[in-house]
Design an enzyme around this catalytic site. Sequence first.
Site, PDB file in Angstrom:
ATOM      1  N   HIS A  57      -6.699  -2.261  14.916  1.00  0.00           N
ATOM      2  CA  HIS A  57      -7.029  -1.447  13.801  1.00  0.00           C
ATOM      3  C   HIS A  57      -7.057  -2.067  12.636  1.00  0.00           C
ATOM      4  CE1 HIS A  57      -6.393   2.422  11.104  1.00  0.00           C
ATOM      5  NE2 HIS A  57      -5.734   1.858  10.386  1.00  0.00           N
ATOM      6  N   GLU A  58      -5.585  -2.988  12.561  1.00  0.00           N
ATOM      7  CA  GLU A  58      -5.453  -3.710  11.218  1.00  0.00           C
ATOM      8  C   GLU A  58      -6.536  -4.751  11.076  1.00  0.00           C
ATOM      9  OE1 GLU A  58      -3.593  -2.121   9.463  1.00  0.00           O
ATOM     10  OE2 GLU A  58      -2.437  -0.942  10.966  1.00  0.00           O
ATOM     11  N   GLU A 113       0.975  -1.243  -0.043  1.00  0.00           N
ATOM     12  CA  GLU A 113      -0.043   0.115  -0.129  1.00  0.00           C
ATOM     13  C   GLU A 113       0.745   1.333  -0.041  1.00  0.00           C
ATOM     14  OE1 GLU A 113      -2.600   0.562   3.252  1.00  0.00           O
ATOM     15  OE2 GLU A 113      -3.439   2.336   2.452  1.00  0.00           O
ATOM     16  N   GLY A 115       3.241   2.070  10.999  1.00  0.00           N
ATOM     17  CA  GLY A 115       2.896   1.311  12.054  1.00  0.00           C
ATOM     18  C   GLY A 115       2.501  -0.193  11.645  1.00  0.00           C
ATOM     19  N   ALA A 116       1.745  -0.547  10.795  1.00  0.00           N
ATOM     20  CA  ALA A 116       1.405  -1.644  10.466  1.00  0.00           C
ATOM     21  C   ALA A 116       0.379  -1.720   9.098  1.00  0.00           C
ATOM     22  CB  ALA A 116       0.511  -2.466  11.459  1.00  0.00           C
ATOM     23  N   MET A 117       0.246  -3.017   8.590  1.00  0.00           N
ATOM     24  CA  MET A 117      -0.462  -3.261   7.314  1.00  0.00           C
ATOM     25  C   MET A 117      -1.341  -4.322   7.309  1.00  0.00           C
ATOM     26  SD  MET A 117      -0.939  -1.766   4.264  1.00  0.00           S
ATOM     27  CE  MET A 117      -2.090  -2.465   3.254  1.00  0.00           C
ATOM     28  N   GLU A 118      -2.592  -3.868   6.662  1.00  0.00           N
ATOM     29  CA  GLU A 118      -3.666  -4.664   6.829  1.00  0.00           C
ATOM     30  C   GLU A 118      -3.973  -5.761   5.823  1.00  0.00           C
ATOM     31  OE1 GLU A 118      -4.063  -1.374   6.218  1.00  0.00           O
ATOM     32  OE2 GLU A 118      -5.530  -1.202   4.890  1.00  0.00           O
ATOM     33  N   ASN A 119      -2.517  -6.155   5.060  1.00  0.00           N
ATOM     34  CA  ASN A 119      -2.704  -7.312   3.965  1.00  0.00           C
ATOM     35  C   ASN A 119      -3.774  -8.468   4.416  1.00  0.00           C
ATOM     36  OD1 ASN A 119      -0.258  -5.883   2.818  1.00  0.00           O
ATOM     37  ND2 ASN A 119       0.627  -6.957   4.952  1.00  0.00           N
ATOM     38  N   HIS A 137      -9.642  -3.490   9.799  1.00  0.00           N
ATOM     39  CA  HIS A 137      -9.643  -3.010   8.224  1.00  0.00           C
ATOM     40  C   HIS A 137     -10.197  -4.331   7.368  1.00  0.00           C
ATOM     41  CE1 HIS A 137      -7.783   0.655   7.339  1.00  0.00           C
ATOM     42  NE2 HIS A 137      -6.726   0.496   7.880  1.00  0.00           N
TER      43      HIS A 137
END
Length: 869
Positions: A304-305, A129, A268-272, A308
Amino acid sequence: MNIAANPTTDANQTIFLKDYQKPAYLVDSVELDIQVYADHSQVNSVLKMQRQAPGDLILLGRDLELRSIRVNGQLLGEADYRLDTEQLVILAAPDQALVEIEVLIHPESNTMLEGLYQAGGDLFVTQNEPEGFRKITFYPDRPDVLSTFTTRVEADKKYPVLLANGNLIEKGDVGEQRHYAIWQDPTKKPSYLFACVIGDLDVLRDQYTTSEGREVALEIYAISKDIPKCHIAMQALKHSMRWDEEHYGRPYDLDNYMIVAVSQFNMGAMENKGLNIFNTSCVLADEEFTTDAAIMRVQSVIAHEYFHNWTGNRITCRDWFQLCLKEGLTVFRDQSFSEDLQSAAVQRIDDVAVLKAHQFPEDAGPLSHPPRPDHFIEINNFYTATVYEKGAEINRMMATLLGKEKFRLGTDEYFRRHDGQAVTVEDWIAALTAGSGVDLSAFLLWYNQPGTPKLHVQGQYDAAAQSYRLSFKQSLKANAKYPDLKALPIPVALAMFDAQTGEQLTLNCDALVENQVKDAVYLFDQDQVTIEFYGVKQQPVLSLLRNFSAPVNLEFDYSDTELAQLLQFESNGFNQWQATQTLLERILLDDHPAQIYLDAIKTTLPAIVERDPLLASRLFDVPSESYLASRIDHDYQPEVVREKREQLLQALAQTLAGWAKSCYVSLDPAAQTDFSQAMGVRALKNIMLSLLARQGDADVFTMAHQQYISTGNMTERLGALRILHWYNAPQAEAALQDFYQRYKDEALSLDQWFSLQAAHPQVTAEKIAYLTSHPDYDLGTPNRFRAVIGGLNANPVNAWSFGVANIVELSVYLDEKNPIVGSRILQLLSRWYTLAEPKRSEVQQVLVQLQSQFKSKNMIETINSMLQV
Ligand code: TRP
Ligand code: ZN
């Protein structure tokens, strides 16, 4: 040659929302084969494509070495396609096209941490992203192209873990040295949600049964020694899964959910989909190694992730202008989750503090943009406080207005209509409106307009008529890029208190969303209006914008005494805090006398400390120098702000002198049964230590040193070390050494060691140079260099003097190596124009020089905007 013969796509062009067009081709399915070698990786892809609209077959790609391309089995020659630095266009493509492509990439030398990259010796991960996938292979890399992915990952056996989205369907050996795994993701998704991981990691496993009875395998991957630090995240994950079922009716949809901890990560992080990738700072949590604040952050980022999965993944964005559709909603959801986790008031205080410290100044300066911008050059520059935090506030306003039940009907309708689609902000508002039966279309304005509105309110009591009139007016600052600004719908939550008894009064006013209640909401949606309350027996104390019901700057003529009364009377903890902050701003920025504040704190806080230590810890907040700076738009002199703030803190320390020590001694975190309250007690102990240190208490360093050595808790240890170091205690040097020895192999703890030293109020340029040339300093790890630059930036006096050179030097380095992060570092200087001369011109000159020096579009767009004031 193709490349020379054709005009190349301009990478630096401005993209406009109004130019959106559907993609000409869709992708039914993708097969990827990713083979990782030490000095390159090979990516083979098979895309089953189909025309849906007129136009070329365009595949986006950047920094790829094209080896071969076939369409429906035919090998293409150079005359059959057009290739430039941005894209590959297949000429005269058939309506049904099976596209097979082979490319080479270089994750081992990818310093931008975008696409597929090597994150340390034993790990390769992806970050796609918003536009990283085009650095892995040629693809219609845009969020409105959804497809099913099958991924084969092949690597040396020294990387035992091979992961991709979805279900593992096969694995095996390739000769002696290598192995592979094949993963299939049943859900259609855009390419930005693709992920794979190749590495030497350990795993923590658990499981979860959804409300529908689905058994989900939960896995958190990290390096072996970090596995014990994954338990809090695992609990938070299960908790989030339950919370989304209960509050939004959203169960999880796959058989597994994986999280991978990575120490080199841009954000911070990624919601793959089904395979989240996290910065270690947002997943590892352990009282011994990380602070309470970090533990709270881990829980909210996990949520949060996870959230998503519905708001972002199953329903995604049509284009990147809609980013706040998924981010604003998901932040609102994670904030609500965290409010349930700890105290709702304190969570709201912390969230509003972030909003005011970052989003308000952003929106007041040259980088101001609407939550949904209508143009950009580099989308990475729009992962901003405005998109995330103001976006969340818009959703909160609508939720406040609707109330729980109707808001739920609205979100149910959104999920019912749009599951599996890529949609817009308009679609969201339309679904909320249809589901709730309340017309919310005016809230679209909030998405489309920049700037923090000013809300002017005036009150007038009429004793004879026993009425109280409240006049509202809103004003928006003119903006050259967005000239046509309209009045916004502003929900104003309000309450009235009896000035003598502090009792909360029932409100009589026909204009309220609900009349005859104590906790009321007034929806103010015109340029100006006056409303009237009846049956008010005497001049009341008003409390406006309770719980911060709208992201506006309130101007109401409270007397200082009324603010002190609100600290006492308000049942809304957020507004108690807001009252102290308003008083403090008046003292620190408008030269009001401090006595009323000092008296109010002295009489009110000890009781709150007993009753609710967590809330009490926030009521001691004094706005930071950076926050105060954000409220000053001209002739800002950092030294003057520091001096005033120091004086106030000194006066506070004197006022609480005797009490602070007994309070410190009586507070016992171990006696708390609840984590939140223990956290409050630890925060209070550290506050007491700093009050005592200011006041020059003879025993304070002994007490701090004792706290430092006797605890096993990072919040306590770090709090004590901070006192010792910042007040130059005799024990400081040895304690710093000790901290380094204890934690030199614990990256997140060591970040704190760097940050604490860089944040010393009297830090010198030499000390910063010592830190940035330390063997553990690492320009390849954003967490580490951000620890130093962020610490330095905590003191504007230092940041705006010698610190400018540090920020500039780092920006120039990152322009080439990691412009996504570089652009954010550069923004630390975005308020240069508020400085008093001669500093203003000095910094301006430095920025103008940089303008001609930067190469990346990230940095160029940012510096150009920064200079447009
Ligand atoms: N979508 C991510 C989130 O908010 C954030 C994100 C965008 C990101 N770009 C990124 C994370 C690059 C890491 C790196 O949850
Ligand atoms: Zn997000």
